[in-house]
Structures are given as C-alpha cells and as structure tokens.
Design a protein around this motif. Structure first.
Motif, PDB file in Angstrom:
ATOM      1  N   SER A  71      -0.320  -4.270  -2.045  1.00 20.69           N
ATOM      2  CA  SER A  71      -1.458  -3.525  -2.580  1.00 20.69           C
ATOM      3  C   SER A  71      -2.120  -2.740  -1.456  1.00 20.69           C
ATOM      4  N   GLU A  73      -4.888  -3.147  -0.363  1.00 18.66           N
ATOM      5  CA  GLU A  73      -5.676  -4.057   0.482  1.00 18.66           C
ATOM      6  C   GLU A  73      -4.901  -4.389   1.758  1.00 18.66           C
ATOM      7  N   HIS A  74      -3.576  -4.496   1.670  1.00 13.18           N
ATOM      8  CA  HIS A  74      -2.743  -4.912   2.794  1.00 13.18           C
ATOM      9  C   HIS A  74      -1.838  -3.815   3.344  1.00 13.18           C
ATOM     10  N   LYS A 162      -3.777  -2.314   8.187  1.00 18.92           N
ATOM     11  CA  LYS A 162      -2.861  -2.283   7.039  1.00 18.92           C
ATOM     12  C   LYS A 162      -1.432  -2.055   7.509  1.00 18.92           C
TER      13      LYS A 162
END
Length: 173
Positions: A71, A73-74, A162
C-alpha cells in the motif's frame, strides 16, 4: 562460489566500518565503499533500524501473501523490481506489484524464510536513500508435494520511509 563472493562483500563492508568515540557515545562515520558504476568511490553510513524493519516486514508479508501490506503507507506509487532470473528491471504500479506477488505464489502451498541478518545503509551520493541488505534461506512447498530450497540476497531501496524497489539474487541449494 556465489556464496563465497557474497560473504566476501559483506565482510568487506563490515571491516570497512569505522567509528569514533566521544563522551561514551559511538558514532559511525563510514561503512564500506562503492567500487564500480556511476557512484564509484561513494561510501555508506549505517542507517536507522526502522528501515531495516520495514524491509523485514515486507519480506514477512510476502511469505504470508499479505497483499494489504502493498500500500502507499509502505511503498511509493511506482516500484521497481529486479528478479533473480533475467536481470531486467521491471517498473510497475502497486496493483501490478500485487499481481506479480500472486503469480510468484501460484505454484506453492506455502513459503518459509529464515533471515540471517539485516543491514540498512545510506549511500553518500544520496542521503535520502536507504539500502537495506539481507540474506536469507527460503523453502518453497509446491502444490505437487515437492520442496525447493534457495538462498537469496535482497536489497530493498527505501526513500522517504517508503520502499521504492527490490533487487534480488538467488542460488539453488
């Protein structure tokens, strides 16, 4: 022979680390050197364990087929992957990355990994980049009942917290 070369590279990296001690605080100032390519002569410094943990979390999510981990987020919106066979860089969006992971798991019931160590470093040529290196052994349990064993070495590239790409090398056991 590949394993010996890999261990030699890791040894050179660890031997190349220097540190200074001041008021009971150790600060790493240098750790290894890039020997070839456009960044030859650049050095590394140790990076945050937080980035090493992010790479390990992705490795664990891969084994568990946890596609929700893939996602924004990562990961960055666009990621690259150098597969262990073929050596050609593949650039993709996250949805394509999920499909690739599903395809990689298709012939297997399950996969297990044993990670040996993790080394997050920042190259002197790009302070915004962290390269997380880790070797591991993997067993793949095929749907037909056979088992494959491999040794892997991966480099995860992390920018601004990320994952932006993964490079992978393998050796069949």
């Amino acid at each position: 022979m590949k394993t010996i070369n890999l261990l030699g590279i890791i040894s050179i990296f660890l031997i190349g680390c220097t540190s200074t001690v001041s008021n009971d605080v150790t600060t790493v100032t240098n750790g290894g050197k890039i020997l070839g390519g456009p960044n030859a002569g650049a050095t590394y410094t140790c990076a945050s364990d937080e980035f090493g943990q992010l790479a390990l979390n992705f490795s664990d999510a891969f084994v568990r087929k946890d596609l929700d981990f893939i996602s924004t987020e990562h990961f960055t919106d666009s990621i690259f992957f150098y597969p262990e066979k073929g050596l050609e860089k593949v650039v993709m969006d996250l949805e394509t990355g999920k499909k690739l992971i599903q395809a990689m798991h298709e012939p297997y019931d399950s996969i297990t990994r044993w990670v040996y160590d993790v080394m997050p470093v920042t190259p002197s040529y790009d302070k915004e980049l962290t390269v997380v290196m880790f070797p591991f052994t993997e067993k793949r349990y095929k749907k037909d009942g056979t088992v494959e064993k491999y040794r892997f070495y991966e480099r995860h590239y992390i920018r601004n917290g990320k994952i932006t790409g993964v490079r992978k090398w393998s050796q069949e056991e």
